[in-house]
Write a protein that holds these residues in place. Structure first.
Motif, PDB file in Angstrom:
ATOM      1  N   TYR A 268       0.860  -1.181   0.000  1.00  0.00           N
ATOM      2  CA  TYR A 268       0.000   0.000   0.000  1.00  0.00           C
ATOM      3  C   TYR A 268       0.901   1.237   0.000  1.00  0.00           C
ATOM      4  O   TYR A 268       1.856   1.307   0.768  1.00  0.00           O
ATOM      5  CB  TYR A 268      -0.865   0.062   1.255  1.00  0.00           C
ATOM      6  CG  TYR A 268      -1.580  -1.205   1.652  1.00  0.00           C
ATOM      7  CD1 TYR A 268      -2.926  -1.372   1.360  1.00  0.00           C
ATOM      8  CD2 TYR A 268      -0.920  -2.207   2.361  1.00  0.00           C
ATOM      9  CE1 TYR A 268      -3.595  -2.518   1.753  1.00  0.00           C
ATOM     10  CE2 TYR A 268      -1.583  -3.358   2.756  1.00  0.00           C
ATOM     11  CZ  TYR A 268      -2.924  -3.509   2.451  1.00  0.00           C
ATOM     12  OH  TYR A 268      -3.579  -4.648   2.841  1.00  0.00           O
ATOM     13  N   VAL A 269       0.564   2.231  -0.807  1.00  0.00           N
ATOM     14  CA  VAL A 269       1.364   3.455  -0.859  1.00  0.00           C
ATOM     15  C   VAL A 269       0.428   4.659  -0.890  1.00  0.00           C
ATOM     16  O   VAL A 269      -0.599   4.645  -1.578  1.00  0.00           O
ATOM     17  CB  VAL A 269       2.280   3.485  -2.111  1.00  0.00           C
ATOM     18  CG1 VAL A 269       3.062   4.798  -2.170  1.00  0.00           C
ATOM     19  CG2 VAL A 269       3.234   2.298  -2.109  1.00  0.00           C
ATOM     20  N   VAL A 270       0.778   5.700  -0.130  1.00  0.00           N
ATOM     21  CA  VAL A 270       0.123   7.003  -0.224  1.00  0.00           C
ATOM     22  C   VAL A 270       1.209   8.005  -0.585  1.00  0.00           C
ATOM     23  O   VAL A 270       2.206   8.128   0.130  1.00  0.00           O
ATOM     24  CB  VAL A 270      -0.565   7.396   1.094  1.00  0.00           C
ATOM     25  CG1 VAL A 270      -1.154   8.805   0.983  1.00  0.00           C
ATOM     26  CG2 VAL A 270      -1.663   6.397   1.451  1.00  0.00           C
TER      27      VAL A 270
ATOM     28  N   LYS B 249       7.311  -7.969   6.324  1.00  0.00           N
ATOM     29  CA  LYS B 249       6.265  -7.169   6.950  1.00  0.00           C
ATOM     30  C   LYS B 249       6.928  -5.897   7.449  1.00  0.00           C
ATOM     31  O   LYS B 249       7.689  -5.917   8.406  1.00  0.00           O
ATOM     32  CB  LYS B 249       5.599  -7.937   8.091  1.00  0.00           C
ATOM     33  CG  LYS B 249       4.803  -9.152   7.628  1.00  0.00           C
ATOM     34  CD  LYS B 249       4.096  -9.814   8.787  1.00  0.00           C
ATOM     35  CE  LYS B 249       3.323 -11.049   8.345  1.00  0.00           C
ATOM     36  NZ  LYS B 249       2.209 -10.723   7.445  1.00  0.00           N
ATOM     37  N   LYS B 250       6.640  -4.794   6.769  1.00  0.00           N
ATOM     38  CA  LYS B 250       7.363  -3.560   7.064  1.00  0.00           C
ATOM     39  C   LYS B 250       6.470  -2.372   6.753  1.00  0.00           C
ATOM     40  O   LYS B 250       5.634  -2.427   5.851  1.00  0.00           O
ATOM     41  CB  LYS B 250       8.643  -3.503   6.234  1.00  0.00           C
ATOM     42  CG  LYS B 250       9.536  -2.322   6.519  1.00  0.00           C
ATOM     43  CD  LYS B 250      10.826  -2.392   5.715  1.00  0.00           C
ATOM     44  CE  LYS B 250      11.751  -3.478   6.210  1.00  0.00           C
ATOM     45  NZ  LYS B 250      13.088  -3.400   5.556  1.00  0.00           N
ATOM     46  N   ALA B 251       6.647  -1.311   7.524  1.00  0.00           N
ATOM     47  CA  ALA B 251       5.924  -0.069   7.269  1.00  0.00           C
ATOM     48  C   ALA B 251       6.901   1.089   7.312  1.00  0.00           C
ATOM     49  O   ALA B 251       7.814   1.117   8.133  1.00  0.00           O
ATOM     50  CB  ALA B 251       4.821   0.136   8.298  1.00  0.00           C
ATOM     51  N   VAL B 252       6.718   2.058   6.410  1.00  0.00           N
ATOM     52  CA  VAL B 252       7.554   3.254   6.356  1.00  0.00           C
ATOM     53  C   VAL B 252       6.624   4.456   6.294  1.00  0.00           C
ATOM     54  O   VAL B 252       5.668   4.465   5.519  1.00  0.00           O
ATOM     55  CB  VAL B 252       8.475   3.244   5.118  1.00  0.00           C
ATOM     56  CG1 VAL B 252       9.353   4.483   5.092  1.00  0.00           C
ATOM     57  CG2 VAL B 252       9.322   1.981   5.077  1.00  0.00           C
ATOM     58  N   GLY B 253       6.881   5.460   7.114  1.00  0.00           N
ATOM     59  CA  GLY B 253       6.028   6.640   7.096  1.00  0.00           C
ATOM     60  C   GLY B 253       6.810   7.891   7.419  1.00  0.00           C
ATOM     61  O   GLY B 253       7.833   7.839   8.094  1.00  0.00           O
TER      62      GLY B 253
ATOM     63  N   MET C 250       3.300   7.205   3.006  1.00  0.00           N
ATOM     64  CA  MET C 250       3.520   5.917   3.658  1.00  0.00           C
ATOM     65  C   MET C 250       3.679   4.796   2.649  1.00  0.00           C
ATOM     66  O   MET C 250       3.220   4.885   1.504  1.00  0.00           O
ATOM     67  CB  MET C 250       2.362   5.590   4.603  1.00  0.00           C
ATOM     68  CG  MET C 250       1.044   5.287   3.914  1.00  0.00           C
ATOM     69  SD  MET C 250      -0.281   4.942   5.092  1.00  0.00           S
ATOM     70  CE  MET C 250      -0.574   6.591   5.716  1.00  0.00           C
ATOM     71  N   ILE C 251       4.354   3.758   3.109  1.00  0.00           N
ATOM     72  CA  ILE C 251       4.470   2.491   2.389  1.00  0.00           C
ATOM     73  C   ILE C 251       4.195   1.397   3.411  1.00  0.00           C
ATOM     74  O   ILE C 251       4.780   1.396   4.496  1.00  0.00           O
ATOM     75  CB  ILE C 251       5.878   2.283   1.799  1.00  0.00           C
ATOM     76  CG1 ILE C 251       6.286   3.462   0.916  1.00  0.00           C
ATOM     77  CG2 ILE C 251       5.953   0.977   1.017  1.00  0.00           C
ATOM     78  CD1 ILE C 251       7.764   3.456   0.543  1.00  0.00           C
ATOM     79  N   VAL C 252       3.309   0.477   3.078  1.00  0.00           N
ATOM     80  CA  VAL C 252       3.046  -0.674   3.941  1.00  0.00           C
ATOM     81  C   VAL C 252       3.266  -1.930   3.118  1.00  0.00           C
ATOM     82  O   VAL C 252       2.690  -2.076   2.033  1.00  0.00           O
ATOM     83  CB  VAL C 252       1.607  -0.658   4.499  1.00  0.00           C
ATOM     84  CG1 VAL C 252       1.382  -1.864   5.407  1.00  0.00           C
ATOM     85  CG2 VAL C 252       1.332   0.631   5.254  1.00  0.00           C
ATOM     86  N   VAL C 253       4.111  -2.822   3.600  1.00  0.00           N
ATOM     87  CA  VAL C 253       4.380  -4.097   2.934  1.00  0.00           C
ATOM     88  C   VAL C 253       3.882  -5.211   3.844  1.00  0.00           C
ATOM     89  O   VAL C 253       4.271  -5.292   5.011  1.00  0.00           O
ATOM     90  CB  VAL C 253       5.882  -4.288   2.649  1.00  0.00           C
ATOM     91  CG1 VAL C 253       6.121  -5.632   1.960  1.00  0.00           C
ATOM     92  CG2 VAL C 253       6.408  -3.143   1.793  1.00  0.00           C
ATOM     93  N   ASP C 254       3.021  -6.061   3.305  1.00  0.00           N
ATOM     94  CA  ASP C 254       2.449  -7.155   4.087  1.00  0.00           C
ATOM     95  C   ASP C 254       2.596  -8.446   3.295  1.00  0.00           C
ATOM     96  O   ASP C 254       1.860  -8.699   2.349  1.00  0.00           O
ATOM     97  CB  ASP C 254       0.974  -6.870   4.380  1.00  0.00           C
ATOM     98  CG  ASP C 254       0.372  -7.899   5.326  1.00  0.00           C
ATOM     99  OD1 ASP C 254       1.128  -8.747   5.838  1.00  0.00           O
ATOM    100  OD2 ASP C 254      -0.848  -7.857   5.549  1.00  0.00           O
ATOM    101  N   GLY C 255       3.581  -9.256   3.672  1.00  0.00           N
ATOM    102  CA  GLY C 255       3.819 -10.522   2.991  1.00  0.00           C
ATOM    103  C   GLY C 255       4.194 -11.605   3.971  1.00  0.00           C
ATOM    104  O   GLY C 255       4.347 -11.359   5.172  1.00  0.00           O
TER     105      GLY C 255
END
Length: 297
Positions: free
Chosen positions: A165-167, A242-246, A233-238
């Protein structure tokens, strides 16, 4: 371990646990005594490190030392092997932090008997890469942020189960867009179209067109973000990643190479990731409900 922000000590039988946290050319060394408080003859920790490519350990110096028999201090005894660190955390700035590769930290509990003789028990060791980076005309912090963001996307590309997911507000950096393109339908993204961002030939519109072709129009949405938007933001869900950047860094050439907007990252092993990812996923779902995980095709 290369690329990790924190690593744990390797020994399960040592009297204490060790965790080393990576900073920008520095390390926070944190210890926690196992099985209750330490015994009365415990006097601290000897902290040593071996730089990348090194063949021997170097002792971290204390700022104080045990007094000699006459009560005077001896500056030659500042080595933590002789004057152990009497704290359960210590920040270390290696003189040679610019070296690439892993630093090995070795922390040893130190004891003193009634005759003032020191003894040592089983140490803990941990390997971590400090990676102080920089370049001509580019701030060290910007280099670190750009590398962390790109590594996050590279890990997502390599994990076929990962959904991203990216915003994005400013959104035109070619390498960043190309990484998202490689995700195909595993990507969902919101891109700003307020003001000049919505122009037909803007970098944001051209980038959106590229991703519509690779991810599908249903996964690429445009929204007015009202001139300024500081919650990129970037959300990686695998299964493996599993990582989030904001933060405030824009996904543009200026954002990656010129501006000093800060960015925070949060990553963890899968068992701990939910607490890190949840605020980012919740924010993304509020921006566009169809971006929530169950709507991935």
């Amino acid at each position: 371990m290369a690329g990790e922000f924190q690593v744990n000590g390797k020994s399960a039988s040592s009297l204490f646990s060790l965790r080393v946290h990576r900073g920008e050319g520095m390390a926070l060394v944190a210890m926690n005594w196992r099985g209750g408080p330490p015994p009365p003859d415990f006097v601290g920790f000897a902290i040593e490190y071996r730089p990348p490519g090194g063949t021997r350990f170097l002792a971290v110096s204390n700022r104080i030392a045990f007094p000699d028999q006459d009560g005077a201090g001896n500056p030659n005894k500042l080595s933590s092997r002789l004057s152990p660190i009497q704290k359960f955390r210590w920040v270390h700035f290696p003189f040679d932090a610019k070296k690439s590769g892993e630093y090995t930290y070795m922390v040893t509990p130190v004891f003193m008997d009634v005759a003032r003789r020191l003894s040592y028990e089983e140490p803990q060791t941990a390997d971590i890469e400090l990676r102080r980076e920089g370049g001509a005309g580019i701030g060290v912090d910007g280099v670190r942020r750009r590398r962390a963001i790109n590594e996050t996307l590279d890990e997502a590309i390599a994990d076929p189960s990962a959904r991203v997911y990216v915003v994005a507000c400013d959104f035109s950096e070619r390498g960043f867009v190309d990484r998202l393109r490689q995700l195909g339908g595993r990507l969902k993204i919101i891109i700003d179209d307020d003001g000049k961002h919505g122009a037909a030939h803007s970098g944001e519109t051209r980038s959106a067109d590229i991703l519509i072709a690779s991810a599908g129009a249903e996964n690429v949405k445009r929204q007015h973000m009202g001139k300024l938007q500081h919650n990129k933001m970037i959300v990686v869900d695998g299964d493996r990643v599993k990582k989030a950047v904001g933060g405030s860094t824009n996904f543009s050439w200026r954002g990656f190479y010129v501006q000093s907007n800060g960015r925070n990252s949060c990553s963890s092993t899968p068992i701990k990731t939910s607490s890190c990812q949840a605020p980012f996923t919740k924010a993304a779902s509020r921006s566009l409900p169809s971006m929530t995980k169950p709507h991935f095709s």
